[in-house]
Design a protein around this motif. Structure first.
Motif, PDB file in Angstrom:
ATOM      1  N   ILE A   1       0.839  -1.201   0.000  1.00  0.00           N
ATOM      2  CA  ILE A   1       0.000   0.000   0.000  1.00  0.00           C
ATOM      3  C   ILE A   1       0.871   1.246   0.000  1.00  0.00           C
ATOM      4  CG2 ILE A   1      -1.719   1.317   1.308  1.00  0.00           C
ATOM      5  CD1 ILE A   1      -2.733  -1.354   2.429  1.00  0.00           C
ATOM      6  N   LEU A   2       1.882   1.250   0.841  1.00  0.00           N
ATOM      7  CA  LEU A   2       2.774   2.405   0.925  1.00  0.00           C
ATOM      8  C   LEU A   2       3.480   2.650  -0.399  1.00  0.00           C
ATOM      9  CD1 LEU A   2       4.347   1.789   4.461  1.00  0.00           C
ATOM     10  CD2 LEU A   2       2.453   3.310   3.861  1.00  0.00           C
ATOM     11  N   MET A   3       3.855   1.575  -1.071  1.00  0.00           N
ATOM     12  CA  MET A   3       4.535   1.730  -2.356  1.00  0.00           C
ATOM     13  C   MET A   3       3.579   2.219  -3.439  1.00  0.00           C
ATOM     14  SD  MET A   3       7.172  -1.479  -2.148  1.00  0.00           S
ATOM     15  CE  MET A   3       8.120  -1.092  -3.605  1.00  0.00           C
ATOM     16  N   ASN A   4       2.304   1.821  -3.367  1.00  0.00           N
ATOM     17  CA  ASN A   4       1.297   2.379  -4.266  1.00  0.00           C
ATOM     18  C   ASN A   4       1.212   3.892  -4.087  1.00  0.00           C
ATOM     19  OD1 ASN A   4      -0.881  -0.467  -3.825  1.00  0.00           O
ATOM     20  ND2 ASN A   4       0.339   0.011  -5.621  1.00  0.00           N
ATOM     21  N   VAL A   5       1.155   4.332  -2.836  1.00  0.00           N
ATOM     22  CA  VAL A   5       1.049   5.764  -2.545  1.00  0.00           C
ATOM     23  C   VAL A   5       2.311   6.502  -2.985  1.00  0.00           C
ATOM     24  CG1 VAL A   5       0.778   7.488  -0.721  1.00  0.00           C
ATOM     25  CG2 VAL A   5      -0.571   5.388  -0.649  1.00  0.00           C
ATOM     26  N   ALA A   6       3.469   5.893  -2.764  1.00  0.00           N
ATOM     27  CA  ALA A   6       4.729   6.520  -3.174  1.00  0.00           C
ATOM     28  C   ALA A   6       4.776   6.725  -4.682  1.00  0.00           C
ATOM     29  CB  ALA A   6       5.916   5.672  -2.718  1.00  0.00           C
ATOM     30  N   ASP A   7       4.333   5.731  -5.431  1.00  0.00           N
ATOM     31  CA  ASP A   7       4.320   5.869  -6.886  1.00  0.00           C
ATOM     32  C   ASP A   7       3.362   6.976  -7.314  1.00  0.00           C
ATOM     33  OD1 ASP A   7       6.230   3.961  -7.446  1.00  0.00           O
ATOM     34  OD2 ASP A   7       4.806   2.339  -7.718  1.00  0.00           O
TER      35      ASP A   7
END
Length: 599
Positions: free
Chosen positions: A493-499
């Motif tokens: 989830i965090l990596m989705n938001v970072a992208d």
């Protein structure tokens, strides 16, 4: 949801998510002064005369070439362009130093490692955290090239988990006794000074300045690496090395501040080097595409090749736009801090720390743009892309490390979101208010009116990107507060938001740059070419935004709530579809005709 900033307000780190900066506040390469262009020409000349004529020597580490090139750079003042005049530096502004890194990125993947390690992680710990005596002793000699620097953080058992280092430092009279080993140390083979991190009393992570000539400091053999073969990379061993107590760097137990704050600058510089490297690589690909004849015409004429050239150019342009936007923010903050009474080194440190979120985003954005570009350049070369007769395979190998060092791209993605949420919890950024405003908007009927005026659709798209991120991040944070998920264990989830944050930063930076270009009339090409870049980037970013948002929310909500969020995702990803085939070809045709990077 967001306020438009006045021209004289410095945007805080991470604030790009909740505030719309006036496009006049950005800086773009088209604005370089005559003096800055002269600096660029000086670096270009150095690369042409000293680096490109020695590429094979650099690759094989022959004739002590890397340290000799550093010394020649020192003669031009390029090792101290970012350093105070008091120690022999040139004290150039942030934008000029960014330009130097940008240009250096196109020189040699191997030598840029030597240059960046010396001027960045090798010198900055002393500038930021050294005593005045330490600065006077080391900085002038590092600036002059008499001494070369290396940075010793990573160990066999601690990479991303830097605080897990096992190297120890035990106080014995007037010296600390170091024992342990470090690995993957750039410049180790020729460095005179090592910045070393060790545990004092078992758990006090601390930095030290360690001269090479101390008894008990030894080196391993040169690593046989996948790429950047021309950079010296060795293990460094410490066996009862007595380091004068006066050589401790900063406060005992506060070494993490040195490591993390120096890495902020390293990540920013890596993005600059990556942008420069991508421009150079694409130029190599364009020239081959113009020279290679198949079916009685240059392969540059074919749509499949134009796609590769156009897409790489669009990604590079977006990365360059974000680079100089953030560079200007760091420079503005630096000036502001000096006006408040901060010293040169304090202002440098705090301005970089302020934009740690942006630096983490830029790190993975730039390194992945470079990787994409060199991969496509190999493909453009076809079979010759696998031959060492061309530059393509060397660029391909050299680029891969950028996604790993200065913190892996995965770590930087996680860090960017973690730092953003931490700032929100501390009250440094008001994300809660804008997030609630988005939730209220979702409860109302969407407007059917389309935006008007120049870039109306593009301005709305960027604003909607911000709302979408706030919706997703806000929902995830609420689920955590309700005890339904633990975001620390939900890295996807965090990596989705970072992208999503990365796409937003580049999309808005590109929009700001092109709006300013239209207003000022600056730019090498007709504005329609830049509009094609913007529209294509937003077309593709809209699809990525929708996917990342859907992947994120579908992983922690379901049923009616998921349907509500899905409707929100559709509402905030309504940028009109573009004929990206035509737009990409327009960009590619300009570069193919110029036979060079000409944007």
């Amino acid at each position: 949801m967001s306020a438009t900033l006045t021209d004289n307000k410095v945007l805080k780190g991470g604030e790009f998510l909740i505030a719309d900066a006036a496009y006049q506040t950005t800086f773009m390469p088209e604005e370089f002064s005559e003096e800055q262009r002269m600096v660029k020409q000086m670096v270009d000349d150095f690369i042409e005369q000293e680096i490109r004529t020695n590429l094979d020597k650099i690759e094989k580490q022959e004739d002590n070439i890397a340290p000799r090139l550093l010394e020649k750079m020192a003669e031009l003042g390029l090792l101290g362009s970012h350093m105070p005049e008091a120690y022999g530096g040139l004290e150039m502004d942030t934008n000029t130093n960014t330009l130097i890194c940008d240009v250096m990125g196109g020189s040699s993947g191997s030598f840029t490692v030597s240059y960046a390690a010396h001027t960045g992680i090798g010198m900055l710990p002393i500038l930021y955290y050294g005593t005045e005596a330490q600065k006077e002793k080391y900085l002038p000699r590092l600036i002059s090239g008499e001494l070369k620097a290396a940075y010793c953080l990573t160990e066999p058992g601690s990479g991303s988990d830097a605080m897990g280092a096992k190297t120890t430092a035990t106080l014995d009279g007037d010296a600390y006794v170091l024992n342990g080993q470090k690995m993957w140390i750039s410049n180790a083979g020729f460095a005179d000074v090592f910045i070393v991190f060790a545990q004092v009393d078992g758990d006090k992570f601390t930095g030290f300045i360690v001269p090479r000539n101390l008894e008990g400091l030894t080196l391993g053999a040169e690593e046989d690496k996948l790429g950047i073969k021309g950079s010296s990379t060795r293990q460094v061993f410490f066996e009862n090395v007595r380091v004068p107590a006066d050589n401790s760097l900063g406060e005992i137990g506060k070494g993490h501040l040195i490591a993390f704050n120096v890495l902020n600058v390293g990540r920013f510089k890596l993005h600059a080097l990556s942008v420069g490297g991508a421009k150079r690589a694409l130029q190599v690909g364009i020239r081959y595409a113009n020279e290679r004849i198949q079916f009685k015409q240059p392969i540059a004429n074919f749509g499949a090749i134009k796609y590769k050239i156009g897409e790489a150019a669009i990604r590079i342009f977006a990365g360059e736009s974000a680079l100089y936007r953030v560079s200007q923010q760091i420079q503005d903050m630096n000036v502001q801090l000096k006006e408040q009474g901060k010293t040169f080194s304090q202002a440098k440190l705090l301005s970089a720390e302020e934009y740690a979120i942006e630096c983490a985003l830029l790190k993975f954005l730039g390194s992945e743009t470079l990787d994409y570009t060199v991969d496509e350049v190999v493909q453009i070369h076809g079979g010759m892309g696998y031959s060492e007769e061309t530059l393509a395979p060397r660029m391909y190998r050299d680029s891969r490390i950028n996604r790993i060092y200065e913190g892996t791209n995965e770590i930087n993605r996680l860090l960017s979101v973690d730092m953003l949420l931490r700032r929100a919890m501390k009250g440094a950024l008001d994300i809660v208010g804008p997030a609630w405003a988005v939730q209220k908007e979702l409860g109302g009927m969407p407007s059917l009116e389309r935006p008007e005026g120049d870039y109306g659709e593009e301005i709305k798209a960027v604003s909607d990107f911000k709302k979408l991120i706030l919706m997703v991040a806000g929902a995830a944070a609420k689920e955590q507060m309700d005890g339904k998920i633990n975001l620390k264990g939900e890295q996807e989830i965090l990596m989705n938001v970072a992208d999503m944050l990365g796409d937003l930063l580049q999309a808005e930076s590109t929009l700001m740059r092109i709006r300013k270009m239209r207003a000022t009339g600056l730019g090498k090409q007709d504005i329609e070419v830049y509009d094609a870049i913007l529209r294509t980037y937003l077309h593709d970013a809209t699809a990525r935004m929708a996917k990342n948002a859907t992947d994120a929310v579908a992983s922690f909500v379901e049923g009616d709530l998921l349907r509500t969020f899905t409707m929100g995702i559709k509402r905030f990803t309504k940028y009109p579809p573009q004929n990206v085939k035509v737009l990409r070809r327009r960009v590619a045709d300009v570069l193919i005709e110029a036979n060079a990077w000409s944007l």
